[in-house]
Write a protein that holds these residues in place. Sequence first.
Motif, PDB file in Angstrom:
ATOM      1  N   GLN A  31       0.742  -1.479   0.024  1.00 47.72           N
ATOM      2  CA  GLN A  31       0.102  -0.298   0.311  1.00 47.72           C
ATOM      3  C   GLN A  31       0.558   1.123  -0.338  1.00 47.72           C
ATOM      4  OE1 GLN A  31      -3.350   0.057   0.089  1.00 47.72           O
ATOM      5  NE2 GLN A  31      -2.648  -1.961  -0.561  1.00 47.72           N
ATOM      6  N   ASN A  32       0.235   2.268  -0.450  1.00 44.40           N
ATOM      7  CA  ASN A  32       1.342   3.661  -0.497  1.00 44.40           C
ATOM      8  C   ASN A  32       1.353   3.697   1.598  1.00 44.40           C
ATOM      9  OD1 ASN A  32      -1.595   4.557  -2.171  1.00 44.40           O
ATOM     10  ND2 ASN A  32       0.478   4.945  -2.916  1.00 44.40           N
ATOM     11  N   GLY A  33       2.171   4.529   1.120  1.00 43.84           N
ATOM     12  CA  GLY A  33       3.093   4.780   2.119  1.00 43.84           C
ATOM     13  C   GLY A  33       3.685   3.576   3.284  1.00 43.84           C
ATOM     14  N   GLN A  34       4.578   2.611   2.861  1.00 45.30           N
ATOM     15  CA  GLN A  34       4.604   0.986   3.308  1.00 45.30           C
ATOM     16  C   GLN A  34       6.251   1.577   3.365  1.00 45.30           C
ATOM     17  OE1 GLN A  34       2.454  -1.109   5.034  1.00 45.30           O
ATOM     18  NE2 GLN A  34       1.672   1.114   4.618  1.00 45.30           N
ATOM     19  N   GLY A  35       6.970   2.389   2.146  1.00 50.66           N
ATOM     20  CA  GLY A  35       8.164   1.965   2.598  1.00 50.66           C
ATOM     21  C   GLY A  35       8.734   0.751   0.691  1.00 50.66           C
ATOM     22  N   LYS A  36       8.104   0.868  -0.211  1.00 53.11           N
ATOM     23  CA  LYS A  36       8.603  -0.022  -1.395  1.00 53.11           C
ATOM     24  C   LYS A  36       9.600   1.030  -2.080  1.00 53.11           C
ATOM     25  CE  LYS A  36       4.553   0.883  -3.117  1.00 53.11           C
ATOM     26  NZ  LYS A  36       3.407   1.193  -2.095  1.00 53.11           N
ATOM     27  N   THR A  37       9.221   2.332  -2.497  1.00 51.46           N
ATOM     28  CA  THR A  37      10.449   3.381  -2.616  1.00 51.46           C
ATOM     29  C   THR A  37      11.661   3.617  -1.441  1.00 51.46           C
ATOM     30  OG1 THR A  37       8.971   4.564  -4.031  1.00 51.46           O
ATOM     31  CG2 THR A  37      10.852   5.345  -3.888  1.00 51.46           C
ATOM     32  N   ASN A  38      11.417   3.312  -0.375  1.00 53.02           N
ATOM     33  CA  ASN A  38      12.827   3.307   0.195  1.00 53.02           C
ATOM     34  C   ASN A  38      13.135   1.903  -0.095  1.00 53.02           C
ATOM     35  OD1 ASN A  38      11.246   5.040   1.514  1.00 53.02           O
ATOM     36  ND2 ASN A  38      10.667   3.666   3.363  1.00 53.02           N
ATOM     37  N   ILE A  39      13.731   0.865  -0.103  1.00 52.71           N
ATOM     38  CA  ILE A  39      13.962  -0.475  -1.101  1.00 52.71           C
ATOM     39  C   ILE A  39      14.786   0.141  -2.127  1.00 52.71           C
ATOM     40  CG2 ILE A  39      13.752  -2.509  -2.040  1.00 52.71           C
ATOM     41  CD1 ILE A  39      11.463  -3.072  -0.110  1.00 52.71           C
ATOM     42  N   PHE A  52      17.868   8.975  -6.032  1.00 49.31           N
ATOM     43  CA  PHE A  52      17.459   9.296  -6.623  1.00 49.31           C
ATOM     44  C   PHE A  52      16.186  10.648  -6.255  1.00 49.31           C
ATOM     45  CE2 PHE A  52      15.070   5.684  -6.498  1.00 49.31           C
ATOM     46  CZ  PHE A  52      14.060   6.028  -6.859  1.00 49.31           C
ATOM     47  N   ARG A  53      15.843  10.412  -5.232  1.00 50.10           N
ATOM     48  CA  ARG A  53      14.256  11.415  -4.994  1.00 50.10           C
ATOM     49  C   ARG A  53      14.705  12.942  -3.993  1.00 50.10           C
ATOM     50  NH1 ARG A  53      10.137   7.793  -0.996  1.00 50.10           N
ATOM     51  NH2 ARG A  53      11.283   6.895  -0.109  1.00 50.10           N
ATOM     52  N   THR A  54      16.203  12.649  -3.071  1.00 53.25           N
ATOM     53  CA  THR A  54      15.904  14.104  -2.044  1.00 53.25           C
ATOM     54  C   THR A  54      18.463  14.216  -2.191  1.00 53.25           C
ATOM     55  OG1 THR A  54      16.595  14.625  -0.051  1.00 53.25           O
ATOM     56  CG2 THR A  54      16.990  12.315  -0.472  1.00 53.25           C
ATOM     57  N   LYS A  58      20.988  13.348   4.395  1.00 55.82           N
ATOM     58  CA  LYS A  58      20.450  12.879   5.766  1.00 55.82           C
ATOM     59  C   LYS A  58      19.020  12.643   5.673  1.00 55.82           C
ATOM     60  CE  LYS A  58      24.279  15.430   8.052  1.00 55.82           C
ATOM     61  NZ  LYS A  58      24.874  14.912   6.963  1.00 55.82           N
ATOM     62  N   GLU A  59      18.668  13.284   5.124  1.00 56.66           N
ATOM     63  CA  GLU A  59      16.589  12.181   5.382  1.00 56.66           C
ATOM     64  C   GLU A  59      16.453  11.068   5.148  1.00 56.66           C
ATOM     65  OE1 GLU A  59      14.743  14.825   2.419  1.00 56.66           O
ATOM     66  OE2 GLU A  59      14.872  16.083   3.069  1.00 56.66           O
ATOM     67  N   VAL A  60      18.085  10.168   4.895  1.00 55.53           N
ATOM     68  CA  VAL A  60      17.649   8.560   4.721  1.00 55.53           C
ATOM     69  C   VAL A  60      17.425   7.609   6.215  1.00 55.53           C
ATOM     70  CG1 VAL A  60      17.650   8.351   2.382  1.00 55.53           C
ATOM     71  CG2 VAL A  60      19.480   7.693   3.916  1.00 55.53           C
ATOM     72  N   ILE A  61      18.061   8.511   7.194  1.00 52.49           N
ATOM     73  CA  ILE A  61      18.068   8.240   8.548  1.00 52.49           C
ATOM     74  C   ILE A  61      16.822   7.973   9.144  1.00 52.49           C
ATOM     75  CG2 ILE A  61      19.460   8.297  11.022  1.00 52.49           C
ATOM     76  CD1 ILE A  61      21.857  10.208   9.094  1.00 52.49           C
ATOM     77  N   ASN A  62      17.114   7.288   9.736  1.00 52.07           N
ATOM     78  CA  ASN A  62      15.637   6.533  10.531  1.00 52.07           C
ATOM     79  C   ASN A  62      15.163   7.315  11.707  1.00 52.07           C
ATOM     80  OD1 ASN A  62      14.536   5.189  12.528  1.00 52.07           O
ATOM     81  ND2 ASN A  62      13.824   3.912  10.979  1.00 52.07           N
ATOM     82  N   PHE A  63      14.500   7.364  11.344  1.00 53.53           N
ATOM     83  CA  PHE A  63      13.801   9.234  12.349  1.00 53.53           C
ATOM     84  C   PHE A  63      14.466   8.888  13.709  1.00 53.53           C
ATOM     85  CE2 PHE A  63       9.480   9.179   9.409  1.00 53.53           C
ATOM     86  CZ  PHE A  63      10.560  10.963   9.503  1.00 53.53           C
ATOM     87  N   GLU A  64      14.655   7.638  14.618  1.00 50.41           N
ATOM     88  CA  GLU A  64      14.912   7.369  15.649  1.00 50.41           C
ATOM     89  C   GLU A  64      16.739   6.974  16.050  1.00 50.41           C
ATOM     90  OE1 GLU A  64      12.854   6.889  18.007  1.00 50.41           O
ATOM     91  OE2 GLU A  64      11.406   7.405  16.028  1.00 50.41           O
TER      92      GLU A  64
HETATM   93  N1  ATP Z   1      13.845   8.323   7.455  1.00 50.66           N
HETATM   94  C1  ATP Z   1      12.625   8.602   7.983  1.00 50.66           C
HETATM   95  N2  ATP Z   1      12.649   7.586   8.915  1.00 50.66           N
HETATM   96  C2  ATP Z   1      11.533   6.891   8.961  1.00 50.66           C
HETATM   97  N3  ATP Z   1      10.811   6.695   8.258  1.00 50.66           N
HETATM   98  C3  ATP Z   1      10.536   6.831   7.118  1.00 50.66           C
HETATM   99  C4  ATP Z   1      11.467   8.244   7.089  1.00 50.66           C
HETATM  100  N4  ATP Z   1      11.404   8.829   5.939  1.00 50.66           N
HETATM  101  C5  ATP Z   1      11.017   7.950   4.997  1.00 50.66           C
HETATM  102  N5  ATP Z   1       9.750   7.551   6.596  1.00 50.66           N
HETATM  103  C6  ATP Z   1       8.334   6.861   5.701  1.00 50.66           C
HETATM  104  O1  ATP Z   1       8.611   5.962   5.095  1.00 50.66           O
HETATM  105  C7  ATP Z   1       7.439   5.611   4.410  1.00 50.66           C
HETATM  106  C8  ATP Z   1       7.342   5.773   2.748  1.00 50.66           C
HETATM  107  O2  ATP Z   1       8.234   5.213   1.817  1.00 50.66           O
HETATM  108  P1  ATP Z   1       7.795   5.026   0.750  1.00 50.66           P
HETATM  109  O3  ATP Z   1       8.330   6.416  -0.350  1.00 50.66           O
HETATM  110  O4  ATP Z   1       8.537   3.919   0.341  1.00 50.66           O
HETATM  111  O5  ATP Z   1       6.572   4.258   0.262  1.00 50.66           O
HETATM  112  P2  ATP Z   1       5.876   3.721  -1.157  1.00 50.66           P
HETATM  113  O6  ATP Z   1       5.583   2.324  -0.208  1.00 50.66           O
HETATM  114  O7  ATP Z   1       6.834   3.716  -1.946  1.00 50.66           O
HETATM  115  O8  ATP Z   1       4.467   4.519  -0.859  1.00 50.66           O
HETATM  116  P3  ATP Z   1       4.254   5.537  -2.340  1.00 50.66           P
HETATM  117  O9  ATP Z   1       3.412   4.028  -2.954  1.00 50.66           O
HETATM  118  O10 ATP Z   1       3.047   6.178  -1.960  1.00 50.66           O
HETATM  119  O11 ATP Z   1       4.901   5.764  -3.723  1.00 50.66           O
HETATM  120  C9  ATP Z   1       6.372   6.648   5.654  1.00 50.66           C
HETATM  121  O12 ATP Z   1       6.029   6.194   6.076  1.00 50.66           O
HETATM  122  C10 ATP Z   1       7.299   7.401   6.293  1.00 50.66           C
HETATM  123  O13 ATP Z   1       6.859   8.319   7.489  1.00 50.66           O
END
Ligand code: ATP
Length: 354
Positions: A31-39, A52-54, A58-64
Amino acid sequence: MQVNNINLINFRNYENLSLDFSPNINMIIGQNGQGKTNIVEAVHFLSFAKSFRTNKDKEVINFEGNTSYIKSIVTNEADENKIDIKISKDSKKAINVDNIPISKISDLMGIINVVVFSPEDTKIVSDSPIYRRNFMDKEISQIRPVYYNLLLDYNKTLNNKNTLLKSQNIDMIMLDIYDEQLADIMEKIITYRDTFIKTISEIAKETHYIISSKKENLIIEYKSNLKSSIKSDILSELKDARADDIRHTVSTKGIHKDDIMLKIGDIDIRKYGSQGQKKTATISLKLSEIELIHNMKKEYPIVILDDIFSELDITRRMMLIEKLYNIQTFITTTEKIDINRDIKYFEVKDRNVY
Ligand SMILES: Nc1ncnc2c1ncn2[C@@H]1O[C@H](COP(=O)(O)OP(=O)(O)OP(=O)(O)O)[C@@H](O)[C@H]1O
């Protein structure tokens, strides 16, 4: 080329994630916002040491957390390499290849090549020249990492010149020195850009002709901001622009103002193209990148289709899948798409991958 596996620690929303990838198609579903693009963003880091998106690492470092790690084994024809990237809040990015620290990002570029298709790509065709320059710069750097170093030198010298132009009493001797250095770098950059555009325009013309069902001729031309690519001529153009530079307190001439012309027949599609023409031209450009890398390196790059696959109509989808045969491909999508291929599925949910 392929990414065999990846381990992400405190990267975006993943605390500790390990994945083994298929050498063929990897479909990342969620689903949207789950973390697909992060991988796939992490996969991109292995090639360019950046997202490729920022532009802000430092934005990629986990919030915690305070430090992110991307660890991976990648293979190309020549070798298998271990790539480790560390991104910290309070220190410089550190990259190790086979446990040896590398000092220049250009030493990482080219171990693996990655071509990304993303919804942002249409900006290359329809938005401001900076998107076309970024496209050129990224692609030339992949195949000629030395070009990346030239760009870094150019930007540094340009910044110094601009700072000087903003000062109260401009040191003219220093300005001459900067122009001399800039002209020297520009001569090389213009030559690289010119060669790149000539090569990619040939490939893109053919590709576009096929995917437009033999209806359209795509023409791509390099539009340099300078009249010549010879250092002495560039220097005199910079001298001619001196009064303007001083008046505007910024460098008004140079490769930072270059553009690419994209035409279908006589029509400038940057301004007058239909949405469909722009979309097709964008796909032609991206597919041409894949071919260009293959021609230069005798190996296909890794391909990422981020959020675009489900948007394509069935003809474009099938055409793309045909083209990506035998290429390691990552597809992110909100729903499972059936393609007649060997696919490894990853389901992303609640910061876990199944
Ligand atoms: N630095 C970070 N630390 C922790 N969580 C983060 C961080 N940056 C982004 N996120 C979380 O990662 C999630 C977004 O991940 P991503 O962009 O991979 O989504 P996606 O599955 O590709 O969504 P979509 O289908 O909407 O493109 C959001 O829940 C966001 O809060």
